[in-house]
Design a protein around this motif. Structure first.
Motif, mmCIF file in Angstrom:
data_model
loop_
_atom_site.group_PDB
_atom_site.id
_atom_site.type_symbol
_atom_site.label_atom_id
_atom_site.label_comp_id
_atom_site.label_asym_id
_atom_site.label_seq_id
_atom_site.Cartn_x
_atom_site.Cartn_y
_atom_site.Cartn_z
ATOM 1 N N CYS A 81 2.330 14.111 13.005
ATOM 2 C CA CYS A 81 3.202 13.767 14.140
ATOM 3 C C CYS A 81 3.107 14.768 15.288
ATOM 4 C CB CYS A 81 4.645 13.574 13.699
ATOM 5 S SG CYS A 81 5.471 15.050 13.111
ATOM 6 N N GLY A 82 2.559 15.960 15.003
ATOM 7 C CA GLY A 82 2.238 16.880 16.079
ATOM 8 C C GLY A 82 3.354 17.791 16.541
ATOM 9 N N PHE A 83 4.446 17.892 15.766
ATOM 10 C CA PHE A 83 5.504 18.830 16.140
ATOM 11 C C PHE A 83 6.115 19.462 14.898
ATOM 12 C CE2 PHE A 83 7.342 14.513 16.234
ATOM 13 C CZ PHE A 83 8.387 14.634 15.324
ATOM 14 N N THR A 84 6.828 20.563 15.103
ATOM 15 C CA THR A 84 7.447 21.304 14.007
ATOM 16 C C THR A 84 8.601 20.506 13.410
ATOM 17 O OG1 THR A 84 6.864 23.397 15.041
ATOM 18 C CG2 THR A 84 8.621 23.454 13.403
ATOM 19 N N ILE A 85 8.714 20.573 12.081
ATOM 20 C CA ILE A 85 9.789 19.854 11.386
ATOM 21 C C ILE A 85 10.611 20.886 10.608
ATOM 22 C CG2 ILE A 85 10.349 18.031 9.740
ATOM 23 C CD1 ILE A 85 7.532 16.883 10.294
ATOM 24 N N GLU A 86 11.712 21.331 11.210
ATOM 25 C CA GLU A 86 12.573 22.318 10.557
ATOM 26 C C GLU A 86 14.037 21.905 10.585
ATOM 27 O OE1 GLU A 86 11.787 26.057 12.395
ATOM 28 O OE2 GLU A 86 9.803 26.281 11.478
ATOM 29 N N LEU A 100 0.721 0.905 5.815
ATOM 30 C CA LEU A 100 1.350 1.447 4.614
ATOM 31 C C LEU A 100 2.773 0.918 4.413
ATOM 32 C CD1 LEU A 100 0.257 5.197 4.807
ATOM 33 C CD2 LEU A 100 -0.750 3.361 3.432
ATOM 34 N N THR A 101 3.079 0.578 3.171
ATOM 35 C CA THR A 101 4.451 0.275 2.790
ATOM 36 C C THR A 101 5.180 1.562 2.430
ATOM 37 O OG1 THR A 101 3.634 -1.802 1.835
ATOM 38 C CG2 THR A 101 5.901 -1.169 1.315
ATOM 39 N N TYR A 102 4.518 2.423 1.649
ATOM 40 C CA TYR A 102 5.125 3.666 1.170
ATOM 41 C C TYR A 102 4.209 4.842 1.535
ATOM 42 C CZ TYR A 102 7.336 0.198 -1.932
ATOM 43 O OH TYR A 102 7.978 -0.895 -2.444
ATOM 44 N N PHE A 103 4.811 5.916 2.055
ATOM 45 C CA PHE A 103 4.034 7.101 2.440
ATOM 46 C C PHE A 103 4.824 8.337 2.047
ATOM 47 C CE2 PHE A 103 2.253 9.882 6.010
ATOM 48 C CZ PHE A 103 1.006 10.033 5.404
ATOM 49 N N LYS A 104 4.152 9.293 1.374
ATOM 50 C CA LYS A 104 4.869 10.483 0.891
ATOM 51 C C LYS A 104 4.179 11.763 1.367
ATOM 52 C CE LYS A 104 4.699 12.551 -3.105
ATOM 53 N NZ LYS A 104 4.806 13.977 -2.659
ATOM 54 N N PRO A 105 4.382 12.155 2.612
ATOM 55 C CA PRO A 105 3.842 13.440 3.072
ATOM 56 C C PRO A 105 4.803 14.589 2.763
ATOM 57 C CG PRO A 105 4.893 12.340 4.901
ATOM 58 C CD PRO A 105 5.049 11.421 3.704
ATOM 59 N N ASN A 106 4.262 15.807 2.715
ATOM 60 C CA ASN A 106 5.137 16.980 2.721
ATOM 61 C C ASN A 106 5.258 17.486 4.163
ATOM 62 O OD1 ASN A 106 2.853 18.554 3.313
ATOM 63 N ND2 ASN A 106 2.611 19.256 1.200
ATOM 64 N N ARG A 107 5.964 18.595 4.342
ATOM 65 C CA ARG A 107 6.233 19.078 5.694
ATOM 66 C C ARG A 107 4.942 19.367 6.468
ATOM 67 N NH1 ARG A 107 10.990 21.861 6.995
ATOM 68 N NH2 ARG A 107 11.149 22.521 4.811
ATOM 69 N N ALA A 108 4.007 20.101 5.837
ATOM 70 C CA ALA A 108 2.777 20.478 6.542
ATOM 71 C C ALA A 108 1.953 19.249 6.919
ATOM 72 C CB ALA A 108 1.949 21.427 5.677
ATOM 73 N N GLU A 109 1.881 18.281 6.020
ATOM 74 C CA GLU A 109 1.117 17.055 6.294
ATOM 75 C C GLU A 109 1.767 16.253 7.405
ATOM 76 O OE1 GLU A 109 0.035 17.126 1.566
ATOM 77 O OE2 GLU A 109 1.479 15.660 2.334
ATOM 78 N N ALA A 110 3.094 16.158 7.367
ATOM 79 C CA ALA A 110 3.815 15.408 8.400
ATOM 80 C C ALA A 110 3.680 16.080 9.756
ATOM 81 C CB ALA A 110 5.286 15.271 8.011
ATOM 82 N N LEU A 157 0.834 -1.203 0.000
ATOM 83 C CA LEU A 157 0.000 0.000 0.000
ATOM 84 C C LEU A 157 0.871 1.256 0.000
ATOM 85 C CD1 LEU A 157 -2.679 -1.019 2.667
ATOM 86 C CD2 LEU A 157 -2.821 -1.211 0.180
ATOM 87 N N ALA A 158 0.484 2.209 -0.838
ATOM 88 C CA ALA A 158 1.198 3.479 -0.943
ATOM 89 C C ALA A 158 0.179 4.610 -0.879
ATOM 90 C CB ALA A 158 1.983 3.552 -2.251
ATOM 91 N N MET A 159 0.518 5.673 -0.159
ATOM 92 C CA MET A 159 -0.436 6.775 -0.025
ATOM 93 C C MET A 159 0.256 8.128 -0.098
ATOM 94 S SD MET A 159 -3.283 7.636 2.905
ATOM 95 C CE MET A 159 -4.645 6.889 1.999
ATOM 96 N N ASP A 160 -0.425 9.075 -0.762
ATOM 97 C CA ASP A 160 -0.087 10.495 -0.722
ATOM 98 C C ASP A 160 -1.203 11.178 0.059
ATOM 99 O OD1 ASP A 160 0.068 13.294 -1.304
ATOM 100 O OD2 ASP A 160 1.268 12.836 -3.069
ATOM 101 N N PRO A 161 -0.888 11.873 1.180
ATOM 102 C CA PRO A 161 -1.956 12.446 2.017
ATOM 103 C C PRO A 161 -2.546 13.760 1.504
ATOM 104 C CG PRO A 161 0.165 12.834 3.027
ATOM 105 C CD PRO A 161 0.434 11.988 1.816
ATOM 106 N N LEU A 162 -1.985 14.360 0.444
ATOM 107 C CA LEU A 162 -2.575 15.474 -0.317
ATOM 108 C C LEU A 162 -2.554 16.847 0.337
ATOM 109 C CD1 LEU A 162 -5.656 13.901 -2.104
ATOM 110 C CD2 LEU A 162 -3.317 14.116 -2.905
ATOM 111 N N SER A 163 -2.959 16.956 1.586
ATOM 112 C CA SER A 163 -2.966 18.263 2.253
ATOM 113 C C SER A 163 -2.943 18.045 3.755
ATOM 114 C CB SER A 163 -4.206 19.074 1.869
ATOM 115 O OG SER A 163 -5.369 18.551 2.484
ATOM 116 N N ALA A 164 -2.619 19.107 4.492
ATOM 117 C CA ALA A 164 -2.531 18.972 5.949
ATOM 118 C C ALA A 164 -3.868 18.542 6.544
ATOM 119 C CB ALA A 164 -2.058 20.285 6.565
ATOM 120 N N SER A 165 -4.960 19.160 6.089
ATOM 121 C CA SER A 165 -6.264 18.812 6.662
ATOM 122 C C SER A 165 -6.694 17.406 6.250
ATOM 123 C CB SER A 165 -7.315 19.840 6.244
ATOM 124 O OG SER A 165 -7.415 19.924 4.837
#
Length: 320
Positions: free
Chosen positions: A197-202, A183-193, A163-171
């Motif tokens: 996960c609930g914390f800032t990623i910088e 999921l085997t493969y997951f491709k979030p961007n920064r806002a989605e991640a 299974l592979a998923m793109d979460p598309l947007s933060a909401s």
């Protein structure tokens, strides 16, 4: 490393729509008419991924819904022409084919958009069950969060394949929370991640923490898109950050879809992680240089040419 899976196929469940892209010539003025150009092209994350896979000569089927209108027939015909199996795309009378209306600023970055994706609510377990029943364990099912939350959860429980998923947007990424462990493969961007996960990623340390968090959820391979900062990857015990030269884009819609398609294709062929990510980055750069959401220039023979142009640099985040 994964073993080559020559007999496996890809099935994509997701949006197939027409993109209406308005690009402003000058800084945007709200509540006013802005001079610029308007293009009409085919889009939708699911459809884009399927077309990229077809152009990579992968066997791929698209599962979606379109209206019995000019946009819907355009999607069906173009999909067949580029090699996508379109037999599972539902042609629905009395429904509008989904559309995406985007406004880009003079730098070609997205300013705002309206997505009319309601027709995807017509997809239901009765339509999808035969598709899921046809999947073999080595097949890859790619789907996105345009679908109804209950349907996403149901697919996650019914699909006995990779299974592979793109979460598309933060909401919309909230819809993915209940199936992350599958999921085997997951491709979030920064806002989605960050939303999940609930914390800032910088910082590099925060990037590593995010990769660790997704691995702890049970995801086998996380591909975290960080914009200008690059792409971070978590596979097994590896935690890597790939950085690239900056690119002035012609069009920003579709580059992430191309990256994911090429990455998945390479990984299913047994290509090592860093090579797969570099080829995906090169293909995304090709897409950024093309006015269309999926570049018709994409083909397997040019992947290493575009990979070599990116000057990829790697940082081992496990050393932080």
């Amino acid at each position: 490393q994964p073993q080559p899976a020559e007999m496996s196929r890809f099935v994509v469940i997701g949006g197939a729509n027409v993109d209406l892209i308005g690009s402003a010539d000058q800084p945007l003025r709200l509540h006013d008419s802005n001079p610029g150009t308007i293009q009409t092209m085919l889009g939708g994350v699911g459809r884009n991924i399927a077309e990229n896979l077809a152009r990579l000569q992968e066997p791929v089927s698209l599962v979606s819904a379109v209206g019995d209108d000019s946009f819907g027939h355009w999607i069906l015909e173009q999909g067949r022409q580029c090699g996508i199996d379109m037999r599972a795309v539902q042609l629905l009378k009395g429904q509008r084919t989904s559309a995406f209306l985007a406004i880009l600023d003079p730098r070609h970055d997205l300013h705002c958009a309206v997505a009319d994706m309601g027709i995807l609510n017509e997809l239901n377990p009765a339509i999808l069950q035969p598709v899921l029943d046809s999947l073999d364990p080595e097949d890859v099912l790619i789907w996105d969060t345009n679908l109804d939350p209950e349907l996403i959860k149901w697919i996650g429980g019914q699909a006995h394949c990779l299974l592979a998923m793109d979460p598309l947007s933060a909401s919309k990424s909230e819809k993915a929370r209940c199936i992350l462990s599958k999921l085997t493969y997951f491709k979030p961007n920064r806002a989605e991640a960050e939303r999940l996960c609930g914390f800032t990623i910088e910082t590099p340390a925060q990037i590593r923490s995010a990769l660790d968090w997704f691995a702890a959820q049970g995801i086998k391979e996380t591909v975290l898109s960080l914009g200008a900062q690059g792409t971070a990857l978590a596979v097994g015990q590896q935690r890597l950050l790939m950085s690239l030269d900056s690119i002035v884009p012609v069009n920003t819609t579709g580059a992430g879809d191309c990256f994911f398609a090429v990455y998945l294709s390479c990984r299913r062929q047994g290509v090592p992680l860093q090579t797969a990510a570099e080829r995906a980055a090169g293909a995304a750069a090709l897409t950024l240089s093309d006015p269309l959401s999926v570049s018709p220039r994409l083909k397997p023979a040019i992947l290493d040419h575009w990979r070599a142009r990116q000057h990829c640099q790697w940082q081992d985040l496990t050393q932080i």
